[in-house]
Design a protein around this motif. Structure first.
Motif, PDB file in Angstrom:
ATOM      1  N   ALA A 310       0.901  -1.303   0.053  1.00  0.00           N
ATOM      2  CA  ALA A 310      -0.032  -0.079   0.138  1.00  0.00           C
ATOM      3  C   ALA A 310       0.415   1.267   0.419  1.00  0.00           C
ATOM      4  CB  ALA A 310      -0.694  -0.383   0.993  1.00  0.00           C
ATOM      5  N   VAL A 311       1.589   1.661   0.712  1.00  0.00           N
ATOM      6  CA  VAL A 311       2.670   2.397   1.258  1.00  0.00           C
ATOM      7  C   VAL A 311       3.242   2.490  -0.658  1.00  0.00           C
ATOM      8  CG1 VAL A 311       4.714   3.475   2.154  1.00  0.00           C
ATOM      9  CG2 VAL A 311       2.293   2.229   3.182  1.00  0.00           C
ATOM     10  N   ASN A 312       4.084   1.198  -0.558  1.00  0.00           N
ATOM     11  CA  ASN A 312       5.064   1.623  -2.033  1.00  0.00           C
ATOM     12  C   ASN A 312       3.981   2.278  -3.921  1.00  0.00           C
ATOM     13  OD1 ASN A 312       7.172   1.920  -0.742  1.00  0.00           O
ATOM     14  ND2 ASN A 312       7.520  -0.783  -0.662  1.00  0.00           N
ATOM     15  N   GLY A 313       2.620   1.719  -3.398  1.00  0.00           N
ATOM     16  CA  GLY A 313       1.712   2.491  -4.241  1.00  0.00           C
ATOM     17  C   GLY A 313       0.942   0.866  -5.633  1.00  0.00           C
ATOM     18  N   TRP A 314       1.518   0.371  -5.016  1.00  0.00           N
ATOM     19  CA  TRP A 314       1.439  -0.807  -6.200  1.00  0.00           C
ATOM     20  C   TRP A 314       0.317  -2.195  -5.232  1.00  0.00           C
ATOM     21  CZ3 TRP A 314       2.007  -6.224  -4.072  1.00  0.00           C
ATOM     22  CH2 TRP A 314       3.125  -6.240  -3.358  1.00  0.00           C
ATOM     23  N   ALA A 315      -0.228  -1.862  -4.214  1.00  0.00           N
ATOM     24  CA  ALA A 315      -1.261  -2.355  -4.147  1.00  0.00           C
ATOM     25  C   ALA A 315      -2.482  -2.819  -4.740  1.00  0.00           C
ATOM     26  CB  ALA A 315      -1.462  -2.280  -2.030  1.00  0.00           C
ATOM     27  N   PRO A 433       5.109 -11.773 -16.403  1.00  0.00           N
ATOM     28  CA  PRO A 433       5.025 -10.922 -17.654  1.00  0.00           C
ATOM     29  C   PRO A 433       5.023  -8.949 -16.706  1.00  0.00           C
ATOM     30  CG  PRO A 433       2.552 -11.988 -16.624  1.00  0.00           C
ATOM     31  CD  PRO A 433       3.578 -12.723 -16.246  1.00  0.00           C
ATOM     32  N   ALA A 434       5.698  -8.581 -18.197  1.00  0.00           N
ATOM     33  CA  ALA A 434       6.218  -7.140 -17.868  1.00  0.00           C
ATOM     34  C   ALA A 434       5.977  -6.590 -17.130  1.00  0.00           C
ATOM     35  CB  ALA A 434       6.692  -6.527 -19.300  1.00  0.00           C
ATOM     36  N   GLY A 435       6.408  -5.542 -16.148  1.00  0.00           N
ATOM     37  CA  GLY A 435       6.121  -4.895 -14.958  1.00  0.00           C
ATOM     38  C   GLY A 435       6.347  -5.929 -13.476  1.00  0.00           C
ATOM     39  N   TYR A 436       6.537  -6.819 -13.688  1.00  0.00           N
ATOM     40  CA  TYR A 436       6.417  -7.470 -12.140  1.00  0.00           C
ATOM     41  C   TYR A 436       7.654  -8.356 -11.509  1.00  0.00           C
ATOM     42  CZ  TYR A 436       0.890  -7.575 -12.519  1.00  0.00           C
ATOM     43  OH  TYR A 436       0.291  -7.616 -13.166  1.00  0.00           O
ATOM     44  N   GLY A 437       8.637  -7.401 -12.580  1.00  0.00           N
ATOM     45  CA  GLY A 437      10.230  -7.948 -11.782  1.00  0.00           C
ATOM     46  C   GLY A 437      10.418  -7.678 -10.551  1.00  0.00           C
ATOM     47  N   ASP A 438       9.543  -5.977  -9.935  1.00  0.00           N
ATOM     48  CA  ASP A 438      10.645  -5.725  -8.767  1.00  0.00           C
ATOM     49  C   ASP A 438       9.753  -6.401  -7.796  1.00  0.00           C
ATOM     50  OD1 ASP A 438       7.461  -4.708  -9.842  1.00  0.00           O
ATOM     51  OD2 ASP A 438       7.642  -3.230  -8.777  1.00  0.00           O
ATOM     52  N   ALA A 486      -4.155 -13.970 -11.521  1.00  0.00           N
ATOM     53  CA  ALA A 486      -3.825 -13.961 -10.136  1.00  0.00           C
ATOM     54  C   ALA A 486      -2.361 -12.851 -10.130  1.00  0.00           C
ATOM     55  CB  ALA A 486      -2.818 -15.247  -9.885  1.00  0.00           C
ATOM     56  N   LEU A 487      -1.803 -12.268 -10.926  1.00  0.00           N
ATOM     57  CA  LEU A 487      -0.787 -11.125 -10.523  1.00  0.00           C
ATOM     58  C   LEU A 487      -1.584 -10.083 -11.025  1.00  0.00           C
ATOM     59  CD1 LEU A 487       1.938 -12.689 -13.377  1.00  0.00           C
ATOM     60  CD2 LEU A 487       2.242 -12.112 -10.925  1.00  0.00           C
ATOM     61  N   ALA A 488      -2.304  -9.667 -11.129  1.00  0.00           N
ATOM     62  CA  ALA A 488      -3.275  -8.608 -11.216  1.00  0.00           C
ATOM     63  C   ALA A 488      -4.239  -8.428  -9.379  1.00  0.00           C
ATOM     64  CB  ALA A 488      -4.534  -8.609 -12.236  1.00  0.00           C
ATOM     65  N   ARG A 489      -4.140  -9.828  -9.361  1.00  0.00           N
ATOM     66  CA  ARG A 489      -5.040  -9.347  -7.668  1.00  0.00           C
ATOM     67  C   ARG A 489      -4.206  -9.728  -7.069  1.00  0.00           C
ATOM     68  NH1 ARG A 489      -8.071 -14.553  -5.164  1.00  0.00           N
ATOM     69  NH2 ARG A 489      -9.460 -13.811  -3.359  1.00  0.00           N
ATOM     70  N   TRP A 490      -3.079 -10.318  -6.535  1.00  0.00           N
ATOM     71  CA  TRP A 490      -2.413  -9.916  -5.405  1.00  0.00           C
ATOM     72  C   TRP A 490      -0.830  -9.170  -5.660  1.00  0.00           C
ATOM     73  CZ3 TRP A 490      -3.643 -12.112  -1.279  1.00  0.00           C
ATOM     74  CH2 TRP A 490      -4.480 -12.670  -1.145  1.00  0.00           C
ATOM     75  N   THR A 493      -1.138  -3.450 -10.673  1.00  0.00           N
ATOM     76  CA  THR A 493      -0.832  -3.135 -11.960  1.00  0.00           C
ATOM     77  C   THR A 493       0.760  -2.953 -11.661  1.00  0.00           C
ATOM     78  OG1 THR A 493      -2.438  -1.708 -11.815  1.00  0.00           O
ATOM     79  CG2 THR A 493      -1.175  -1.199 -13.524  1.00  0.00           C
ATOM     80  N   PRO A 494       1.193  -3.570 -13.710  1.00  0.00           N
ATOM     81  CA  PRO A 494       2.195  -3.921 -13.584  1.00  0.00           C
ATOM     82  C   PRO A 494       3.282  -2.471 -13.320  1.00  0.00           C
ATOM     83  CG  PRO A 494       1.622  -4.359 -15.200  1.00  0.00           C
ATOM     84  CD  PRO A 494       0.246  -4.487 -14.458  1.00  0.00           C
ATOM     85  N   ALA A 495       4.023  -2.463 -12.810  1.00  0.00           N
ATOM     86  CA  ALA A 495       5.065  -1.107 -12.937  1.00  0.00           C
ATOM     87  C   ALA A 495       5.674  -1.332 -14.469  1.00  0.00           C
ATOM     88  CB  ALA A 495       6.817  -1.376 -12.860  1.00  0.00           C
ATOM     89  N   PRO A 496       5.378   0.210 -15.004  1.00  0.00           N
ATOM     90  CA  PRO A 496       6.021   0.710 -16.232  1.00  0.00           C
ATOM     91  C   PRO A 496       7.350   0.000 -16.592  1.00  0.00           C
ATOM     92  CG  PRO A 496       5.091   2.858 -15.359  1.00  0.00           C
ATOM     93  CD  PRO A 496       5.209   1.512 -14.197  1.00  0.00           C
ATOM     94  N   VAL A 497       7.280  -0.192 -17.931  1.00  0.00           N
ATOM     95  CA  VAL A 497       8.764  -0.873 -17.872  1.00  0.00           C
ATOM     96  C   VAL A 497       9.263   0.268 -19.416  1.00  0.00           C
ATOM     97  CG1 VAL A 497       9.764  -3.095 -19.460  1.00  0.00           C
ATOM     98  CG2 VAL A 497       7.864  -2.945 -18.507  1.00  0.00           C
TER      99      VAL A 497
END
Length: 497
Positions: A310-315, A433-438, A486-490, A493-497
């Motif tokens: 939540a703090v880091n903005g991807w929740a 998928p791209a954007g989830y490597g972080d 599942a990635l979208a749920r947990w 949104t993927p980070a910009p690449v």
């Protein structure tokens, strides 16, 4: 002076310290505010169960804690009943007997090594909530009160939580046993078991070692229940031990004695906007089964990565609400289990006590009862709700599987990220998928499996794809779209690449 941080954690017990370490690991700025001047050498809890040790293993500190205590593989209770733990499906098939201050020391050293800001002598006296922040009122070392402004506040400040009181949150429940005596003593004769416990109906006693020659004794007598502010005498404690255990082991030279009462209480909500409650601030129950600290640490393990997201903005939407949805039912079940154990242990009339002991001894020799009780006490049987139609593994604890390269899965969890786990070569390059490597790492299981799983940072399975039985082909064609969902749920949104 006003200080702005992402998260204020109130309370530097095991719950707050594990949470502080997880938040610092995720790059979340925070402050742990503890009213005590420093860590205490007194202790409340001694039992560290298997699931808690697994959570500590996923943070790299389990082996250090194990070295401070004694693993106990057989629990003896109610006269002749025994619960054997070596068959637990865990790297830690036992309950570790070690003082709570050792657990706190290990967790504090980890938190500080990750950059956590832990402030002793900082008493929270109130808070004010706003749409975008929470302002915490703090009094430090006799200085004038000041504000600490945070995006979120976690109350991990115990049964008498200031945070919970400031929220006006009800804490319904009742006292279940009164005038329990505590004493730290030396013994002329060491008990034969690491953890010595029994209940006769008229008395209850537990003896646990600190490991340095001192022992904690907990004793209760049905016919001796004065007010809790009545001083405790060593003879009272010894008499309670003799009634319950048949001997007092020559206890002498007490360094501390007190009384307390045990309550069963739970808040209706673990989250109220930007304020969350964890550990004893959210639930308290009897000491039967040694569940208190373990349940609290697992609250923190569940909450930490969600709060960091939540703090880091991807929740994703609703992720932080799953803390209450998952942990409140666990807390409710712990209240029921520990309460049932307490009531069985304090059964009164001699004839009923004798029958109880025979039934308990017989039950622990059956296949089902020991497995059920060991799973409940160890925490290994805890699972979280799964969506309708989900794979049967979804929501369940993940085992510490071997990985290619010689690592274990729980070692791979130590960075605090999700894991996408499969057999070697089962996930083609580019499947993630791209954007989830972080926030997601891929690992390969060093044994044959047709199941692919997305594993949460708290070592529970968020999603799985694979055969559900011998007749289920689990086609690969639907795996990729399910993984994306599942990635979208947990993981949001993927980070910009």
């Amino acid at each position: 002076m006003n200080i702005d941080v992402d998260v204020v954690v109130v309370g530097a017990g095991p719950t707050g310290l594990l949470l502080a370490g997880d938040l610092a690991r995720a790059g979340v700025s925070g402050a742990v505010l503890e009213r005590r001047a420093g860590q205490s050498n007194l202790t409340r809890a001694f039992a560290v169960h298997a699931r808690t040790l697994e959570q500590l293993d996923a943070r790299g500190v389990a082996d250090e804690l194990v070295a401070t205590g004694t693993p106990e593989k057989t629990l003896r209770f109610l006269d002749r009943a025994q619960l054997r733990l070596p068959r637990l499906p865990s790297r830690f098939p036992y309950v570790l007997i070690t003082p709570q201050y050792e657990t706190e020391r290990v967790l504090e050293e980890r938190a500080r090594s990750l950059g956590a800001d832990i402030r002793y002598g900082a008493e929270v006296t109130g808070l004010a909530r706003f749409p975008d922040r929470v302002e915490v009122i703090v009094r430090s070392d006799g200085q004038p009160e000041h504000l600490v402004r945070a995006r979120y506040v976690v109350g991990a400040d115990g049964m008498h939580s200031t945070v919970r009181t400031a929220l006006g949150m009800p804490f319904p429940g009742r006292a279940v046993v009164r005038s329990v005596m505590l004493a730290d003593v030396r013994l002329a004769e060491a008990p034969p078991d690491t953890l010595t416990v029994n209940a006769t109906g008229h008395a209850f006693a537990l003896i646990a070692p600190f490991g340095d020659g001192w022992y904690r004794v907990i004793a209760w007598q049905r016919d001796n229940q004065p007010a809790e502010d009545t001083p405790v005498s060593l003879e009272e404690v010894a008499d309670g031990a003799r009634q319950a255990l048949g001997t007092d082991y020559g206890m002498h030279d007490p360094r501390w004695m007190s009384r307390f009462h045990s309550e069963e209480r739970q808040v209706p909500r673990y989250r109220d906007g930007r304020v969350l409650l964890a550990g004893d601030a959210a639930h308290v129950h009897s000491p039967a089964g040694g569940q208190g600290m373990n349940t609290s640490i697992q609250d923190a393990a569940n909450l930490g990565w969600k709060l960091a997201a939540a703090v880091n903005g991807w929740a994703p939407d609703g992720l932080l609400d799953t803390y209450h949805a998952e942990r409140h039912p666990v807390g409710r079940q712990v209240l029921r289990t520990s309460g049932a154990l307490l009531r069985v242990g304090l059964t009164g009339p001699p004839a009923i006590v004798a029958a109880r002991n025979i039934l308990a001894a017989a039950a622990t020799r059956t296949p089902f009862a020991p497995r059920f009780l060991a799973g409940a006490l160890s925490g290994l049987s805890i699972s979280y709700p799964a969506p309708r139609g989900a794979h049967p593994l979804t929501g369940r604890r993940v085992a510490d599987l071997p990985l290619t390269g010689g690592r274990r899965l729980y070692e791979a969890l130590r960075p605090g990220r999700f894991l996408l786990a499969s057999a070697p070569g089962a996930i083609p390059s580019g499947t993630l998928p791209a954007g989830y490597g972080d926030r997601v790492d891929t690992v390969e299981i060093a044994r044959p499996t047709r199941t692919v799983a997305l594993i949460r940072p708290d070592a529970y399975i968020a999603w799985a794809h694979g055969p559900r039985g011998a007749s289920d082909p689990a086609p690969d064609a639907d795996r990729a779209p399910q993984l994306i969902d599942a990635l979208a749920r947990w993981c949001g949104t993927p980070a910009p690449v």
